[in-house]
Write an enzyme that holds these catalytic residues in place. Structure first.
Site, PDB file in Angstrom:
ATOM      1  N   ARG A   1       0.834  -1.214   0.000  1.00 55.44           N
ATOM      2  CA  ARG A   1       0.000   0.000   0.000  1.00 55.44           C
ATOM      3  C   ARG A   1       0.864   1.257   0.000  1.00 55.44           C
ATOM      4  NH1 ARG A   1      -4.627   0.779   4.151  1.00 55.44           N
ATOM      5  NH2 ARG A   1      -3.066  -0.004   5.608  1.00 55.44           N
TER       6      ARG A   1
ATOM      7  N   ARG B   1       2.601   3.854   4.981  1.00 54.82           N
ATOM      8  CA  ARG B   1       2.161   4.121   6.347  1.00 54.82           C
ATOM      9  C   ARG B   1       3.069   3.436   7.361  1.00 54.82           C
ATOM     10  NH1 ARG B   1      -4.288   3.265   6.636  1.00 54.82           N
ATOM     11  NH2 ARG B   1      -3.697   2.175   8.531  1.00 54.82           N
TER      12      ARG B   1
END
Ligand code: AP5
Length: 213
Positions: free
Chosen positions: A127, A160
């Site tokens: 991601r 993240r």
């Protein structure tokens, strides 16, 4: 129309919530995004939330619940909204049910995006998110047009902090312990719909759109 997104971390709740928001014109409210924006801006709330998020733990209810209730009381939520990442525990769901009941409202759809644990780590490790507009990509499955750059606003994409494999493991076990019971909670309320989140993102959205009508 009040929609709650359910599913494991990385199942695609945010991706689908963004698509629902675009098609139905409802605000997409992600408690994770609210915390990340507070972390970025160095607020007191952000500092407190970060210590839990970095370990893959849930942020305590006293920092989460009122924040969410204040957000859904805003003008743009009058016609409904999509909750992504809230509720995450039975007590949070109960607070939401009671707060809505006071205004004669209820959750209309709880959409459970079902993805097995073995697919999750691969999804999280690939991601990439835009720190400016929040758009989410995957280096393999949903790549941006230009590597490392957001299609929407041209900002450099980031990974993240809590997508490291050891944190992902903690987030998954917290999910199974504290969040998965919400599936039975909303099933009992008669509003649960489960979609196969392992399909391509557009196919998952087509299934959701046929549920929402
Ligand atoms: P939060 O930000 O809510 O994280 P999460 O629930 O763990 O979910 P994610 O955002 O990681 O995943 P997602 O399901 O939205 O998947 P996505 O669409 O990005 O919360 C973070 C933290 O904040 C928590 O750990 C907690 O500490 C705290 N927090 C937040 N809310 C809280 C609350 N209510 N109470 C207490 N604490 C709270 O997709 C994942 C990846 O897969 C992406 O790369 C995407 O591009 C890709 N992808 C999506 N769909 C597909 C598909 N169909 N096929 C292939 N790839 C796909």
């Amino acid at each position: 129309m009040i929609i709650v997104m359910l599913g494991a971390p990385g199942a695609g709740k945010g991706t689908q919530a963004a698509a629902i928001s675009e098609k139905y014109g409802l605000p997409h409210i992600s408690t994770g995004d609210i915390f990340r924006s507070n972390i970025k801006n160095g607020t007191e709330l952000g500092k407190k939330a970060k210590s839990y998020m970095d370990q893959g733990k849930l942020v305590p209810d006293e920092l989460t619940v009122q924040l969410l209730l204040d957000r859904v009381a805003k003008e743009d939520c009058k016609e409904g909204y999509i909750l992504d990442g809230f509720p995450r525990t039975i007590p949070q769901a109960e607070v939401l049910t009671q707060a809505l009941a006071k205004d004669g409202q209820k959750v209309d759809f709880a959409l459970n995006v079902d993805v097995p644990d073995e697919n999750i780590v691969r999804r999280m490790s690939g991601r990439r998110s835009c720190p400016k507009c929040g758009a989410s990509y995957h280096i393999e499955f949903i790549p941006p047009k230009k590597e490392g750059i957001c299609d929407v606003c041209g900002t450099a994409l980031i990974q993240r902090e809590d997508d490291k494999p050891e944190t992902v493991k903690n987030r998954l076990s917290v999910y199974h312990e504290q969040t998965q019971p919400l599936i039975a909670y909303y099933e009992k309320a008669g509003v649960l719909h489960t979609v196969d989140g392992t399909k391509d993102k557009d196919d998952v959205f087509a299934d959701i759109a046929s549920i929402l009508g």
